[in-house]
Design an enzyme around this catalytic site. Sequence first.
Site, PDB file in Angstrom:
ATOM      1  N   GLU A 113     -28.506   0.055  -5.935  1.00  0.00           N
ATOM      2  CA  GLU A 113     -27.341   0.424  -5.371  1.00  0.00           C
ATOM      3  C   GLU A 113     -27.659   1.207  -4.102  1.00  0.00           C
ATOM      4  O   GLU A 113     -28.618   1.819  -4.065  1.00  0.00           O
ATOM      5  CB  GLU A 113     -26.342   1.166  -6.222  1.00  0.00           C
ATOM      6  CG  GLU A 113     -25.712   0.567  -7.455  1.00  0.00           C
ATOM      7  CD  GLU A 113     -25.296   1.562  -8.296  1.00  0.00           C
ATOM      8  OE1 GLU A 113     -24.777   2.573  -7.786  1.00  0.00           O
ATOM      9  OE2 GLU A 113     -25.323   1.319  -9.629  1.00  0.00           O
ATOM     10  N   LYS A 115     -27.244   4.092  -1.595  1.00  0.00           N
ATOM     11  CA  LYS A 115     -26.430   5.780  -1.916  1.00  0.00           C
ATOM     12  C   LYS A 115     -25.689   5.906  -0.690  1.00  0.00           C
ATOM     13  O   LYS A 115     -25.857   5.927   0.218  1.00  0.00           O
ATOM     14  CB  LYS A 115     -27.850   6.572  -2.089  1.00  0.00           C
ATOM     15  CG  LYS A 115     -27.374   8.123  -2.378  1.00  0.00           C
ATOM     16  CD  LYS A 115     -28.719   8.911  -2.641  1.00  0.00           C
ATOM     17  CE  LYS A 115     -28.338  10.221  -3.043  1.00  0.00           C
ATOM     18  NZ  LYS A 115     -27.825  11.147  -2.181  1.00  0.00           N
ATOM     19  N   ASP A 117     -22.933   7.675   1.483  1.00  0.00           N
ATOM     20  CA  ASP A 117     -23.123   9.239   1.860  1.00  0.00           C
ATOM     21  C   ASP A 117     -21.607   9.733   2.192  1.00  0.00           C
ATOM     22  O   ASP A 117     -21.135   9.638   3.214  1.00  0.00           O
ATOM     23  CB  ASP A 117     -24.174   9.190   3.192  1.00  0.00           C
ATOM     24  CG  ASP A 117     -24.270  10.669   3.445  1.00  0.00           C
ATOM     25  OD1 ASP A 117     -24.414  11.489   2.482  1.00  0.00           O
ATOM     26  OD2 ASP A 117     -25.010  10.780   4.409  1.00  0.00           O
ATOM     27  N   GLU A 172     -18.043   7.989  -4.075  1.00  0.00           N
ATOM     28  CA  GLU A 172     -17.871   8.843  -2.945  1.00  0.00           C
ATOM     29  C   GLU A 172     -16.722   8.470  -2.082  1.00  0.00           C
ATOM     30  O   GLU A 172     -16.513   7.326  -1.739  1.00  0.00           O
ATOM     31  CB  GLU A 172     -19.164   8.533  -2.162  1.00  0.00           C
ATOM     32  CG  GLU A 172     -20.662   8.847  -2.985  1.00  0.00           C
ATOM     33  CD  GLU A 172     -20.768  10.325  -2.829  1.00  0.00           C
ATOM     34  OE1 GLU A 172     -21.000  10.812  -1.623  1.00  0.00           O
ATOM     35  OE2 GLU A 172     -21.275  10.801  -3.996  1.00  0.00           O
ATOM     36  N   TYR A 224     -19.328   3.895  -8.202  1.00  0.00           N
ATOM     37  CA  TYR A 224     -20.696   3.598  -8.432  1.00  0.00           C
ATOM     38  C   TYR A 224     -20.987   3.916  -9.928  1.00  0.00           C
ATOM     39  O   TYR A 224     -22.002   3.707 -10.522  1.00  0.00           O
ATOM     40  CB  TYR A 224     -21.791   4.282  -7.882  1.00  0.00           C
ATOM     41  CG  TYR A 224     -21.771   5.832  -7.807  1.00  0.00           C
ATOM     42  CD1 TYR A 224     -22.119   6.633  -8.781  1.00  0.00           C
ATOM     43  CD2 TYR A 224     -21.264   6.271  -6.561  1.00  0.00           C
ATOM     44  CE1 TYR A 224     -21.951   7.864  -8.875  1.00  0.00           C
ATOM     45  CE2 TYR A 224     -21.105   7.720  -6.496  1.00  0.00           C
ATOM     46  CZ  TYR A 224     -21.343   8.509  -7.632  1.00  0.00           C
ATOM     47  OH  TYR A 224     -21.343   9.720  -7.686  1.00  0.00           O
ATOM     48  N   LYS A 311     -34.866   8.166  -0.816  1.00  0.00           N
ATOM     49  CA  LYS A 311     -34.285   8.297   0.222  1.00  0.00           C
ATOM     50  C   LYS A 311     -35.159   7.678   1.674  1.00  0.00           C
ATOM     51  O   LYS A 311     -36.272   7.812   1.642  1.00  0.00           O
ATOM     52  CB  LYS A 311     -34.559   9.751   0.839  1.00  0.00           C
ATOM     53  CG  LYS A 311     -33.519  10.872  -0.393  1.00  0.00           C
ATOM     54  CD  LYS A 311     -32.272  10.888   0.367  1.00  0.00           C
ATOM     55  CE  LYS A 311     -31.360  11.765  -0.598  1.00  0.00           C
ATOM     56  NZ  LYS A 311     -31.205  13.346  -0.043  1.00  0.00           N
ATOM     57  N   CYS A 405     -25.646  25.872  40.593  1.00  0.00           N
ATOM     58  CA  CYS A 405     -24.832  24.858  40.242  1.00  0.00           C
ATOM     59  C   CYS A 405     -25.126  23.514  40.977  1.00  0.00           C
ATOM     60  O   CYS A 405     -25.320  23.706  42.189  1.00  0.00           O
ATOM     61  CB  CYS A 405     -23.493  25.215  40.373  1.00  0.00           C
ATOM     62  SG  CYS A 405     -22.355  23.944  39.897  1.00  0.00           S
ATOM     63  N   CYS A 408     -21.811  22.943  43.110  1.00  0.00           N
ATOM     64  CA  CYS A 408     -21.558  23.807  44.231  1.00  0.00           C
ATOM     65  C   CYS A 408     -22.404  24.598  44.693  1.00  0.00           C
ATOM     66  O   CYS A 408     -22.086  25.512  45.589  1.00  0.00           O
ATOM     67  CB  CYS A 408     -20.115  24.615  43.862  1.00  0.00           C
ATOM     68  SG  CYS A 408     -20.603  25.669  42.747  1.00  0.00           S
ATOM     69  N   CYS A 423     -21.274  28.424  35.587  1.00  0.00           N
ATOM     70  CA  CYS A 423     -21.107  28.362  37.362  1.00  0.00           C
ATOM     71  C   CYS A 423     -19.618  29.287  37.247  1.00  0.00           C
ATOM     72  O   CYS A 423     -18.783  28.720  36.620  1.00  0.00           O
ATOM     73  CB  CYS A 423     -20.921  27.055  37.761  1.00  0.00           C
ATOM     74  SG  CYS A 423     -20.328  27.027  39.341  1.00  0.00           S
ATOM     75  N   CYS A 429     -15.646  24.918  42.419  1.00  0.00           N
ATOM     76  CA  CYS A 429     -16.534  23.599  41.899  1.00  0.00           C
ATOM     77  C   CYS A 429     -15.891  22.547  41.546  1.00  0.00           C
ATOM     78  O   CYS A 429     -15.295  22.602  40.656  1.00  0.00           O
ATOM     79  CB  CYS A 429     -17.225  24.590  40.822  1.00  0.00           C
ATOM     80  SG  CYS A 429     -18.649  23.561  39.991  1.00  0.00           S
TER      81      CYS A 429
HETATM   82  P1  AMP Z   1     -27.839  14.481  -4.026  1.00  0.00           P
HETATM   83  O1  AMP Z   1     -26.512  14.977  -3.499  1.00  0.00           O
HETATM   84  O2  AMP Z   1     -28.587  14.294  -3.164  1.00  0.00           O
HETATM   85  O3  AMP Z   1     -28.294  15.356  -5.546  1.00  0.00           O
HETATM   86  O4  AMP Z   1     -27.401  12.909  -4.836  1.00  0.00           O
HETATM   87  C1  AMP Z   1     -26.725  12.922  -5.911  1.00  0.00           C
HETATM   88  C2  AMP Z   1     -25.101  12.324  -5.467  1.00  0.00           C
HETATM   89  O5  AMP Z   1     -25.179  11.037  -5.083  1.00  0.00           O
HETATM   90  C3  AMP Z   1     -24.392  12.123  -6.567  1.00  0.00           C
HETATM   91  O6  AMP Z   1     -23.827  13.174  -6.813  1.00  0.00           O
HETATM   92  C4  AMP Z   1     -23.390  11.147  -6.122  1.00  0.00           C
HETATM   93  O7  AMP Z   1     -22.453  11.565  -5.542  1.00  0.00           O
HETATM   94  C5  AMP Z   1     -24.162  10.246  -4.821  1.00  0.00           C
HETATM   95  N1  AMP Z   1     -24.251   9.029  -4.989  1.00  0.00           N
HETATM   96  C6  AMP Z   1     -24.148   8.291  -3.807  1.00  0.00           C
HETATM   97  N2  AMP Z   1     -24.217   6.846  -4.138  1.00  0.00           N
HETATM   98  C7  AMP Z   1     -24.617   6.801  -5.461  1.00  0.00           C
HETATM   99  C8  AMP Z   1     -24.798   5.887  -6.230  1.00  0.00           C
HETATM  100  N3  AMP Z   1     -24.808   4.660  -6.214  1.00  0.00           N
HETATM  101  N4  AMP Z   1     -24.959   5.938  -7.801  1.00  0.00           N
HETATM  102  C9  AMP Z   1     -25.095   7.502  -8.253  1.00  0.00           C
HETATM  103  N5  AMP Z   1     -24.792   8.677  -7.136  1.00  0.00           N
HETATM  104  C10 AMP Z   1     -24.780   8.096  -6.029  1.00  0.00           C
HETATM  105 ZN    ZN Z   2     -20.218  25.141  40.508  1.00  0.00          ZN
END
Ligand code: AMP
Ligand code: ZN
Length: 666
Positions: A113, A115, A117, A172, A224, A311, A405, A408, A423, A429
């Site tokens: 899957e 990840k 953010d 998330e 997820y 990552k 500046c 000016c 400035c 200016c």
């Molecule tokens: P970290 O914060 O780097 O420890 O990553 C863990 C966090 O990634 C988990 O707490 C989840 O909230 C998040 N996360 C995002 N996508 C996923 C996913 N597909 N599966 C599991 N965790 C995920």
């Molecule tokens: Zn100026």
Amino acid sequence: MSNSIEEKIETLRAELRKHNHNYYVSDNPTISDYEFDLKLKELEALESKHPEYFSKNSPTQRVGGEITENFKNVTHTNRMYSLDNSYSQEDLYDWENRVKKNLGVEKLTYTCELKYDGASINLSYKNRKLVSAVTRGDGFKGDDVTANVKTIKSIPLLINDGFLNDFEIRGEIIIPLDGFNKMNAERLKNDEEAYRNPRNTASGSLKLKDSAEVAKRPLDCLLYQIVTDSTKYKSHFEILQEARKFGFKIPTEIVQCTSMQEVFAFIHKWNTDRFDLPYETDGIVIKVNNLHFQNELGFTSKSPRWAIAYKFKAEQVATKLLSIDYQIGRTGAVTPVANLEPVLLAGTVVKRASLHNADQIEKLDIRINDTVFVEKGGEIIPKIIAVDFTKRPKDSVKTEFLKNCPSCNSALVRKEGEAHHYCLNEFGCKPQIIGRIQHFISRKAMNIDGIGDETVELLYDADLILNYADLYDLTIADILPLERMAEKSAQNMIEGIEKSKQIPFEKVLFALGIRFVGATVSKKLAKHFKNIDALAQANFETLIAVDEIGERIANSILNFFSEPTSISILNRLKEKGLQFQIVEDDTSVSDKLNGMSFVVSGVFEKFSRNDLKKTIEENGGKNVGSLSKKTNFLIAGDKMGPAKKVKAETLGIKIISENEFINMIS
Ligand code: AMP
Ligand code: ZN
């Protein structure tokens, strides 16, 4: 009758649920927004007429309105773990070997899957209803943000029968990129600082006190993982597919892999394709697919043994620094900006990057013609990470911060303890003058329709305005000769300027552009000092005595009012009729009833009950709901209940008629 109303309500709720799902989860609406609104209004009307059928999980409950002062810290029923990270194929092979050895198997199936953010959330469903939404917190305990999360339309508040009844589902909370960019465009237009990245903005949104505010934000929730004791489903992939069918937003990018080779292919694909996604991702997550195996593997003290994150490397490119521009803001602050040889980074062409201030230039030791590494991290604006010193030309010279500046030519000054150079030629200016006028007309300030930022520059270049007071001297004849100025636009402009004379004092104060005096501080000052003269005469002590006004703001205000140019501009604005004092919401007619409290009961001839109560207040009296020893008068109308009369008499409260009351105030 009541049955059919209940049915009607339930039918509407089910319909709206379905349409919500089609719109927010499947991205495939089958009715227009207008039709949806009509149905929602119909449901709202029925629910408010029949409070006996209230339901916390009704689609009408998504608009928010609930205020949370302090989020309750609650213990997770099932701990929320972190994920172990990996950065290379080798790391992943190691993980695979550990898992296989642990389970004593030769072959495994994985799910891969993205990840997502954002901010982690745990949703609990009981009896198919959403009962709570809790942030991850420290993994053991998190904050209960249910009221806010309910406003996110893609999260089902009630699911159909057939999946599971009681379970937790994790995901998330994110802000998709286009929603984020729109939010920022709006903020910039209002002269507010842009949010830095979607992730922090998403988690910040969850902690807003007013859920109605949360409802306005473009939040979404990608899920997820399901936590359940049920053994109905055998694999992680299967349970996610089912959850999607029942209305949860499970991204469709998930795949099942039967070898590490396939996992690497997935990583490879998304390492580049991720920039086309509508939301941000910082890696992928690989999970053992078989739920029984997951159980067997269990957790370390920090993370599941059955999952690992991979990552992505933040994409970095090398390019050349061509030159440094210095931009002057409306307060005179100088920001150095790097002009780069255009280069493709994370799907967009990058030409410029902020260098922030002199310290940053010093720290990087960045010089013209250097090769520099540019990175796009969580932030939208690319950053210069470092200089490639191996490529530095022999004849390079150390960058000296600009001395004068660029607009000016006055000497730039850096005050003790400040990060920026300034400035100080406030009134001579160009970028400062234009910036101030643009701020003055902006939406949260004077909100002058009909003038855009470019028009301000045109007007300035044509010598028609030198400061914001000059706006009020403009005539149609002045502006018609301007480039591309039609009669109609000229008229709109003049009307917009005229209309701004009604803008309330607190906004006028904000519009003046006193350094550090933002919209909120302006409100506080306006409320406290009530008019501009009182504020102008305030000294340091009286200023810092005001709630939330610190030394920095106080000094800036003193500075502003000690500047003769500001004063003369201010005086002209006063003459033009702008609002320089607050309008007390003063509806009082007399103070004849000061200190007296009234209970109103029965039906009256000359007043409706509401009018009567209003009249009491307008004359300084107070309405109280029920009789007590402290009540002074009972105004008795027709059909007043006998019990009230008895009670008033025993408490010694004076009973008066409508006419006696009229005598009291006339
Ligand atoms: P970290 O914060 O780097 O420890 O990553 C863990 C966090 O990634 C988990 O707490 C989840 O909230 C998040 N996360 C995002 N996508 C996923 C996913 N597909 N599966 C599991 N965790 C995920
Ligand atoms: Zn100026």
